[in-house]
Write a protein that holds these residues in place. Sequence first.
Motif, PDB file in Angstrom:
ATOM      1  N   TYR A  64      11.269   1.002   8.036  1.00 55.36           N
ATOM      2  CA  TYR A  64      10.091   0.406   8.673  1.00 55.36           C
ATOM      3  C   TYR A  64       9.038   1.468   8.961  1.00 55.36           C
ATOM      4  O   TYR A  64       7.975   1.179   9.483  1.00 55.36           O
ATOM      5  N   SER A  65       9.380   2.723   8.669  1.00 49.84           N
ATOM      6  CA  SER A  65       8.393   3.790   8.810  1.00 49.84           C
ATOM      7  C   SER A  65       8.625   4.759   7.665  1.00 49.84           C
ATOM      8  O   SER A  65       9.663   4.729   7.020  1.00 49.84           O
ATOM      9  N   GLY A  66       7.625   5.597   7.415  1.00 46.60           N
ATOM     10  CA  GLY A  66       7.770   6.580   6.352  1.00 46.60           C
ATOM     11  C   GLY A  66       7.222   6.077   5.031  1.00 46.60           C
ATOM     12  O   GLY A  66       6.658   4.985   4.946  1.00 46.60           O
ATOM     13  N   SER A  69       7.877   2.443   3.881  1.00 43.86           N
ATOM     14  CA  SER A  69       7.765   1.337   4.839  1.00 43.86           C
ATOM     15  C   SER A  69       6.989   0.152   4.269  1.00 43.86           C
ATOM     16  O   SER A  69       7.134  -0.971   4.741  1.00 43.86           O
ATOM     17  N   VAL A  70       6.192   0.408   3.231  1.00 44.73           N
ATOM     18  CA  VAL A  70       5.444  -0.685   2.609  1.00 44.73           C
ATOM     19  C   VAL A  70       6.385  -1.776   2.094  1.00 44.73           C
ATOM     20  O   VAL A  70       6.047  -2.950   2.060  1.00 44.73           O
ATOM     21  N   LEU A  73       9.138  -3.230   5.676  1.00 45.95           N
ATOM     22  CA  LEU A  73       8.656  -4.213   6.642  1.00 45.95           C
ATOM     23  C   LEU A  73       8.671  -5.617   6.059  1.00 45.95           C
ATOM     24  O   LEU A  73       8.997  -6.585   6.741  1.00 45.95           O
ATOM     25  N   GLN A 386       0.458  -9.141   4.964  1.00 44.56           N
ATOM     26  CA  GLN A 386      -0.481  -9.063   3.855  1.00 44.56           C
ATOM     27  C   GLN A 386       0.111  -9.566   2.554  1.00 44.56           C
ATOM     28  O   GLN A 386      -0.605 -10.012   1.677  1.00 44.56           O
TER      29      GLN A 386
END
Lengths: 507, 296
Positions: A64-66, A69-70, A73, A386
């Motif tokens: 969810y980070s780094g 993460s795209v 999430l 998105q």
Amino acid sequence: MATQIPKELETQAESGQAVERRTVVQGIGAAVAATALPKFGVMTRSTALAAESGPVKIGFIEDYSGNLSVYGLQKLHAAQLAIKEINEGKTLKGGPVGAGGLGAEANFAGKPPTIGIQGTGLPVVNDGGPKDHKDVVFAEDEDVLIDSGDKGILGREVQLIAPDGQSNNALWQQLARRLIQQDKVDVLVAGFASAEREAIRPIVDRAKQLYFYTNQYEGGVADANTFCTGPVCEQQVIPGVSYMVEKFGPRGYTIAADYNFGQLTAAWTRAFAPLVGGEIIGEEFIPLSVSEFSTVIARIQQAKPDWVMTLLVGQNQHNYYPQAAAAGLRLPMVSTVNMAQGYEHRRFKPPSLAGMHNAIQYQMEVPTNRNRAFVKRWMAMFPNDQYIGEMAQNTYFTIHLYAKAVRLAGTTDQQQVKKALESGWTIEAPEGAVFLEPGTHHCAHYIRLAVCDENHNVSFPRSWPMIQAWWLQRLGVNLIRHPEYKQYVPDEDPYFAMFLKNKSKKT
Amino acid sequence: MDTLGLLASILYQFGTNAAFLLLAAIGLVVILGMMNIINLAHGELMMMGAYIATIVTHRGIPFPLAVLLAFLLVAMFGAALERVIIRRFYGHELGALVVTWGISLIMGQGTLLFFGPFMPSIGIPGGSFSLGAYSFATYWIVLIGVSAILIAALWWIYQNTRFGLMARATMQKAAMAEALGVNTDRVYMLTFALGSGLAGACGALLAPTVSISPLMGQQFVAPAFITVVVGGAANVLLGAIGSSLLLSAVKTPVGLLFGAFIGTVALLLTALIIIRLMPNGVSFYLQRFTERRVGA
């Protein structure tokens, strides 16, 4: 290993208190689920198993980070949506019925038929003009989400335990151990990058943990504990490359992320291009940390290929697209990952992704009613999202598939659920029907060729309604009769070398 | 025609590689090179500049103005950061390292929480032109010019203004400067703000070429530190110019012949050798060379 866990932590985990300190995400409506009464025969069997009480725990690791993460999430939201639906008593259509039927092929008109011809007043139905592409016609479901008659799984609430892998392989191993040993999850759904999967697979195998890998990947994992629900090279590379050769010419140039996924997918491309009359004239492998591409662009311009195979992974490497477009490199591109996963066509200004082709299994634009219904449900739960990418959809149907398999097994006992999963399941996913082949633990998918135009609109000029993940079958893998725990690579199959010698011969 | 194109392509890549290193490093040149603060939040300051530029450009403000705004806002943020946190760590190099690392984590994850994993990037301004089989982005040509202008402006500020004089005095011997009436506290704050602002402006300038995400700053940290450390401390500006040109001169031909990966390996290897053989950095030798010529 278990002895190393502090005593207090272990007891806390067992009583379910320690979960507060972690990233625990519960589906909405979970409270209702606990009180629901069992309605099915399979469930009365389960009530006999007194040991199985409390929530069904789905262990889930994504980034969810780094840098990654795209993707992570999207996958987290997919899991949350599926679990919410399961807890609300919903399931996807499908069952252990085999591959299911397919539609008929037909020509499609460019425009829908209209009634009456302007000015004449005659009640004539025209046929929508010239037939501009071929596709498969099938009776379209309005939606594939139906009542399961079961709130949660076997009347038990489903709980998601979803720590953040932070795009860091070492952390992935720690988290996998924690979920398996401390949280004692009933199933593990995890993994974006192949490096992450290979980092945790030995831990999964030591614990005989039921494990789903939901990503699109390079293929070859033959592991009795692992079920791979995403598409693999033979389902994507060959359709994609054959279309490029047919449409743009034989000479391809590969640029790929420099790790097992990129290396092995490039090997597939190199080996199979000659089968469809193509040839790979150059290859370059790029570290995940690289974000500046002027050298790569110049080398492609020097080689003058007809098309470029881009296998770029992560936020750094996605910068290739705007940089190539700004440098005036406008070659047709083909990929197995880009656009469908990292939605580069939504993130970058047109025309960065113009001319991108990908033989996808799912992306948000798939033009069917069931997918539109899925997108609507998703956006109702996560209005700020998105995009819904390929692996997000895989995660979604995989968790529904797990719920169905547990209901068939009548227990969350992992060995029983594995056996239930090996019953020839077809599940109706947003992409179409997905068939889980029991012997190889891989799925046959509905593959569509997605093409991105100058304005970043996506169209699907060709489809392959069911492509098998046939390579492991070719190698004779049958995990039911001969359990194994390895990943096959193209070097182990002598046919790859044979194809390579077979340069540019049209089949 | 194609030889001309190839030559132009090599020159263009040499320029873009050097400009990338320089833009990544220029804020750090001030903060690490002059103040000796190992600023691990450098990447996040660049990220902040990129976000500001992207957000205001999406709102319809012209891009050059957006870069200026990124400079000002990040400089103000830097000044506040210096007042509240950084000034407590002067003289404690390791303390500053840890605290700036903490700041970088908070900024990166905070951005992820507030803005999500992505923001649609702004398109690369300007078009492309071609020579033979090769084509080039106009924007990168502009960036090469801008990086040269930035470094020249920095040079001018430090050589020809009163602030530059006081800053150099403070960095050399803070106690003596203070005794002579220089408000060193203020100089430190302004220097940190200037470094932050430059990082923000460079982040904004690079924003169209990269994807806008909370952890985008990380990609600039390693090139920035390599450029500054290879440049050395004797004359940080001269060092940054020397090292970015030198590293690009290694990376460009090797990358073209053997691929981007080997190019990066060659760059790191060169940095390793330079730091081993010239522990004082490129600038020490460059300065000695120019001094000798002036002396002779």
